[in-house]
Write an enzyme that holds these catalytic residues in place. Sequence first.
Site, PDB file in Angstrom:
ATOM      1  N   GLY A 122       0.821  -1.163  -0.033  1.00  0.00           N
ATOM      2  CA  GLY A 122       0.126  -0.039   0.035  1.00  0.00           C
ATOM      3  C   GLY A 122       0.856   1.247   0.125  1.00  0.00           C
ATOM      4  N   ASP A 170      -1.690   8.738  -5.966  1.00  0.00           N
ATOM      5  CA  ASP A 170      -0.552   8.201  -5.874  1.00  0.00           C
ATOM      6  C   ASP A 170       0.407   8.560  -6.712  1.00  0.00           C
ATOM      7  OD1 ASP A 170      -1.827   6.483  -4.054  1.00  0.00           O
ATOM      8  OD2 ASP A 170      -1.707   4.743  -5.162  1.00  0.00           O
TER       9      ASP A 170
END
Length: 387
Positions: A122, A170
Amino acid sequence: MRDKLQQEFSNSYNKPADKAFFSPGRVNLIGEHIDYNGGLVMPCAITFGTTLLISSNNDGVFRFKSLNFDEVAEIPLQAGYKKENSSWYYYPLGVIQHFLKDGHQLQGLDFLYYGDIPIGSGLSSSASIEVVTAFALNDIFNAGYSKLDLVKLSKWVENSFIGLNSGIMDQFAVTFGEKDKALMLNCDTLDYEAVDSNLGDHVLAIINTNKPRKLAESKYNERVQECAAALKALQQELDIHNLCDIDTATFKKHEHLITNEVVKKRATHVIEENDRVKLAAKALASNNLAEFGRLMYASHESLRDLYEVSGKELDAVVEYAQTNANVAGARMTGAGFGGCAIALVKADDFDDFSAGVTKYYTDKIGYAPSVYSSLIGNGVGVLQYAG
């Protein structure tokens, strides 16, 4: 490590690398499952990441090798590509596909990757690979993409080539990250503010649960669909394009429009979490780590109870943190379903925290976590000429 990678490149391809690049991973300090709902997130780049050594070849092939995976590939240069299995090299191949789709003339390349981001944790190992590849190709072929273009290109790879309905956070964080700053990013407009992140006498602890998280095979896409259903219900009375276009007070007046209780829980988390990010930015700016930590705990509780993306492993880390007086706050970070938690820990007590959380977690879960201390680092860039 750089010398070792150069030697590995020479051993693999019988020549030195032309250039070397680095792209970090990221943690999200607060604002989870907000990026695909048009709201505010607060990620930062970390000092772990992906190093890429690269050299051109005259053989008309792309050769992919990573020190993190057994699979290697030699793929001829052709007009286009599509993902055929779950091998890691489809992430850089998706970047190549986008360059070709945009009409850029490419030539054969030899790639060697090494990442010290725990895979499936993650911390955005996939975005790190995508962005470092896009940055490298943009540099080598003078493609003329801006940093924001590279972010959008890499997101296309994740969404359209790999097939994961993730947001843009991200790729943005690992591209635009700045040392000692968190990025408060509006995922709808892509406006962002670099927030001074003075952690004072605390460090950022990253606790990997070591429970692998197969994101594309998880319930992530299901959560995206549930949020879309909530938005559609609210649009019966509200002129909004994203769930995060409204605050908690407005939502409470209109939540009756959502008749599915599970969908209502998902929307409640998203809208309240978006409000928490605004409060967290104020807390950081005023060096109020106690308030920031309180918001971290509140975020985790919401992700556990309303969004249901935590689990016994992540919960165990946060449970321990709440018993430790040297921790200001803790929460799961990333999409959940395993992966990592983060905690703000007093620097002088990091070793004791690491030992304590490892024992608590191992006793409860049956195997040990991995605990790291990270700084807030810079985004993607050239390391140096490698040859």
